[in-house]
Design an enzyme around this catalytic site. Structure first.
Site, PDB file in Angstrom:
ATOM      1  N   ASP A 431      -3.512   7.979   9.875  1.00 58.06           N
ATOM      2  CA  ASP A 431      -2.644   6.839  10.137  1.00 58.06           C
ATOM      3  C   ASP A 431      -3.039   6.135  11.429  1.00 58.06           C
ATOM      4  O   ASP A 431      -3.421   6.767  12.412  1.00 58.06           O
ATOM      5  CB  ASP A 431      -1.190   7.332  10.229  1.00 58.06           C
ATOM      6  CG  ASP A 431      -0.204   6.232  10.499  1.00 58.06           C
ATOM      7  OD1 ASP A 431      -0.080   5.337   9.646  1.00 58.06           O
ATOM      8  OD2 ASP A 431       0.432   6.254  11.568  1.00 58.06           O
ATOM      9  N   GLU A 484      -6.942   4.513   7.886  1.00 57.32           N
ATOM     10  CA  GLU A 484      -6.183   3.267   7.912  1.00 57.32           C
ATOM     11  C   GLU A 484      -6.584   2.553   9.203  1.00 57.32           C
ATOM     12  O   GLU A 484      -6.009   2.793  10.263  1.00 57.32           O
ATOM     13  CB  GLU A 484      -4.674   3.522   7.891  1.00 57.32           C
ATOM     14  CG  GLU A 484      -3.886   2.229   7.834  1.00 57.32           C
ATOM     15  CD  GLU A 484      -2.489   2.333   8.429  1.00 57.32           C
ATOM     16  OE1 GLU A 484      -1.705   1.402   8.226  1.00 57.32           O
ATOM     17  OE2 GLU A 484      -2.198   3.328   9.118  1.00 57.32           O
TER      18      GLU A 484
END
Length: 754
Positions: A431, A484
């Site tokens: 993330d 990401e």
């Protein structure tokens, strides 16, 4: 009592024990050979009387220099072969002596590797471990806190009183204590006294299980006690690169996929009902599903949809549901909201049995400030940077790991290995990578510190990501490591030995933003925005991209996918079907968020569950049918996935018909005869005889049409396929004269015979 053993230092040490200021309890407690005799000293706060049982004899221990410090003389070396009888408040109980176990648990090699940042199995030493030491079962505790003044084990075992069980400080800032009186299921924390005298109660950073929120203690849990039966899956996974296979991912949040009534209790194997974990205030009387219930309900659902993988938003223990799991406090523990670690293992095991891989969201970029967590762990900035200009995300209210510290990197890298080794997961999605790579991420001028070269790159974070990916693929060559990363940082998916970050997939955020922007436009004006559809191909082969329509795009007022679309309901459904079909035909692996597979209308809300009642309506069933069939087609047609990262696998036929908002292209496998022709019409206009050039003459079977009646469309099409005509267009001598349904994507496959 022999007076020569009653020295002033004993009184001083006892006072330190009482004040929780002793970092070397073994110096005074346990067995000691002193002046030709064996002395046992026992520290027992609030005890009225203490006796020592040794070889069928009982020896009274006298209080010396302090009312809670007791001493007994034994005739020979007791080793570990004695017990302590304690009378406290009229109640007597017997226990073994924690301070009779003097051997180091963390050996020299372990300490060296940890200090280097290279102990890839550090969880096998740190934390709480059920072991048998000198024929005595108990729990070995081990924690890294170099700046602490003293640390004690607190829990139900000692009424959460830190005066009872001080830990021994070892070399390298390691603290240890063997607790023979503790067992599986016991709750505990570390009580840490700082050099300034402050006391913190910390959960175990390496704990394998934690209490259900709002409680935050750690729970003693066995580690290796699960029988896996997925050896074939793991062997096949690690035998070849996974990115050259079809990957279609169902991203989901376990706590908001489906709720259950609190009246419908989950029964344990013994028939006892499990205490329900309330879901949210939005739906009173509902509870979260357990891992076993998710195993029975979620896995068949995902298999029926045809997805190859499930991606779980963070399931590492976290205190606040509203963080969606991205503010982790228990890095080595699956959240207990849904059950036990072994129940999660069984979930993964069953996924593998059904041919489904499991990807976890992993959050090494930041951590919350909760008092029981990593923040200011031992009274100093141990895991985080001390300077908030590099150590804090003020907009998120979280702290940033100090990647320059070897032990911190070790904590994270080993955590990555841990999830793959102990839970057999198949991949991670990291993330917020951009927040790690840039020192000025979400920071105005003056609130960040340049690196040693004067730039904004976080060099330490880059090295950490490279190390993490290198170690991951060293241990698990078939793993997926997905970034990401929302910027144009180069070489995200290039190997570390080439200077890349070492991921093997990257979310294509540019494609996602362009496509959502495009589809939100009224179709009549899309002719002025054709570049939004075509631009992604210009950079498609710079990285190994995954196309993702994720949870971030259906929250915070952005609307769910269906309601992003313009027009009436019919057009919303048609646009949604067209976007999803185009996504499945565009180069790159696929990820969609739960609810998109049937046209969820409401924004995702972590406190609620999905609108399953919508499946009573045909248009929503149609979108679900579309996803089912797209996944079948995708897996059966290598042209749609085999050359995702090779320009050979894609070729435009025509991307310039802006006035009609029509694009056409080909996907191909290694065999040049295996062409798929894709034609997309992004307006509500129907074209009855639209010509598309193709490389080979013959019959082209229509293998997919997003406007089919099965999907809720108008069922316009090409009657199963078309024969080429001799017509020069798009630099080809042959053409297909096609009917293009409104707001649709059609796929054709060349066949030698009709």
């Amino acid at each position: 009592m022999i007076e020569t053993i009653q020295a002033d230092w004993i009184k001083s040490e006892a006072i330190n024990l009482e004040n929780c200021c002793n970092d070397n309890p073994l110096k005074i407690l346990g067995p000691h050979f002193y002046e030709e005799q064996w002395v046992i000293r026992v520290w027992m706060p609030e005890a009225d009387e203490v006796k020592i049982n040794f070889k069928n004899n009982t020896y009274k221990a006298e209080s010396i220099n302090h009312k809670w410090l007791f001493e007994a003389i034994l005739p020979e070396n007791p080793n570990h072969n004695y017990e302590i009888n304690i009378l406290r408040g009229g109640v007597t109980h017997t226990q073994h002596d924690p301070w009779s176990y003097r051997e180091e648990w963390m050996g020299e090699v372990d300490r060296h590797l940890f200090a280097e940042g290279n102990h890839h199995h550090i969880w096998e030493k740190m934390g709480a471990h059920l072991i048998e030491e000198k024929n005595q079962k108990g729990v070995m505790f081990c924690i890294w806190a170099p700046n602490a003044k003293s640390i004690s084990i607190i829990g139900d075992i000692n009424s959460w009183d830190g005066r009872h069980h001080p830990m021994q400080k070892r070399l390298g800032g390691i603290w240890e204590l063997f607790m023979p009186s503790m067992q599986e299921g016991d709750t505990y924390k570390y009580e840490i006294r700082t050099q300034q005298g402050h006391i913190y109660e910390k959960a175990d950073p390496y704990g394998f299980l934690h209490e259900i929120r709002p409680q935050n203690g750690s729970i003693v849990s066995k580690l290796k006690n699960f029988n896996w039966n997925d050896s074939s899956w793991i062997s096949n996974r690690d035998s070849s690169s996974q990115i050259n296979k079809p990957i279609s991912v169902y991203e989901m949040h376990l706590g908001s996929w489906l709720h259950e009534s609190t009246d419908n209790k989950y029964l344990e194997n013994n028939g006892d009902p499990r205490d329900p974990v309330p879901a949210a205030d939005l739906k009173p009387g509902t509870r979260l599903l357990t891992y076993p219930e998710l195993t029975k309900k979620l896995i068949p659902y995902v298999k029926e949809r045809g997805f190859t993988h499930i991606e779980l938003m963070p399931i590492s223990e976290h205190p606040f549901d509203g963080s969606w799991g991205y503010q982790v406090t228990g890095w080595y523990a699956p959240t207990s909201r849904f059950g036990t670690p072994n129940e999660f293992r069984e979930f993964v095991n069953k996924c593998h049995e059904e041919g489904i891989g499991v990807i976890l969201d992993w959050v090494p970029g930041h951590f919350p400030k909760d008092k029981h967590g990593l923040a200011f762990f031992d009274g100093c900035h141990l895991y985080e940077h001390g300077d908030s200009r590099i150590g804090e995300h003020k907009e998120w209210g979280t702290l940033i790991f100090n990647y320059s510290r070897n032990e911190v990197r070790n904590f994270l890298v080993a955590n990555l290995v841990y999830w793959f080794e102990e839970f057999h997961i198949d991949g991670i999605r990291v993330d917020a990578v951009a927040s790690m790579l840039y020192r000025d991420y979400l920071r105005p001028d003056g609130e960040w510190i340049p690196n040693e070269n004067g730039g904004n790159e976080n060099i330490e974070a880059v090295k950490f990501l490279q190390q993490a990916n290198h170690v991951l693929f060293q241990h698990f060559p078939g793993a997926l490591s997905i970034a990401e990363e929302s910027t144009t940082w180069p070489m995200v998916t290039k190997p570390t030995d080439m200077g890349g970050l070492g991921f093997n997939l990257k979310w294509n955020m540019g494609w996602m933003h362009d496509m959502l922007d495009y589809f939100e436009i009224d179709p009549w004006f899309r002719q002025f925005h054709q570049n939004s559809v075509t631009f992604s191909i210009t950079y498609n082969y710079t990285e190994n991209f995954m196309l993702a329509l994720s949870h971030d795009e259906v929250v915070h007022g952005k609307s769910h996918l269906l309601h992003k679309m313009p027009g009436d309901d019919w057009k919303k459904y048609a646009n949604t079907r067209a976007l999803l079909t185009y996504m499945w035909t565009h180069p790159g692996k696929k990820t969609i968020f739960m609810g998109m597979e049937f046209g969820q209308r409401q924004e995702w809300n972590v406190w609620d569950d999905l609108q399953w009642e919508l499946l009573e309506f045909e248009p929503h069933k149609g979108i679900r049918n579309l996803i089912d069939d797209l996944n079948v087609l995708y897996k059966n047609e290598p042209a749609l996935w085999k050359n995702d990262f090779d320009p050979y696998g894609f070729q435009w036929i025509d991307c310039n018909d802006k006035s009609n908002s029509v694009i056409s292209f080909m996907r191909r496998e290694n065999d040049t005869n295996e062409w798929l022709v894709v034609v997309a019409n992004f307006t509500p206009n129907t074209h009855e005889s639209y010509k598309v050039g193709v490389p080979m003459e013959g019959f082209y079977r229509e293998i997919f049409n997003s406007d089919g009646s099965r999907y809720g469309g108008s069922n316009k099409g090409n009657l199963g396929g078309k024969e080429t005509i001799n017509y020069n267009i798009h630099d080809y001598q042959n053409a297909l004269e096609l009917a293009l349904p409104p707001l649709s994507v059609s796929i054709f496959k060349h066949q030698s015979k009709k």
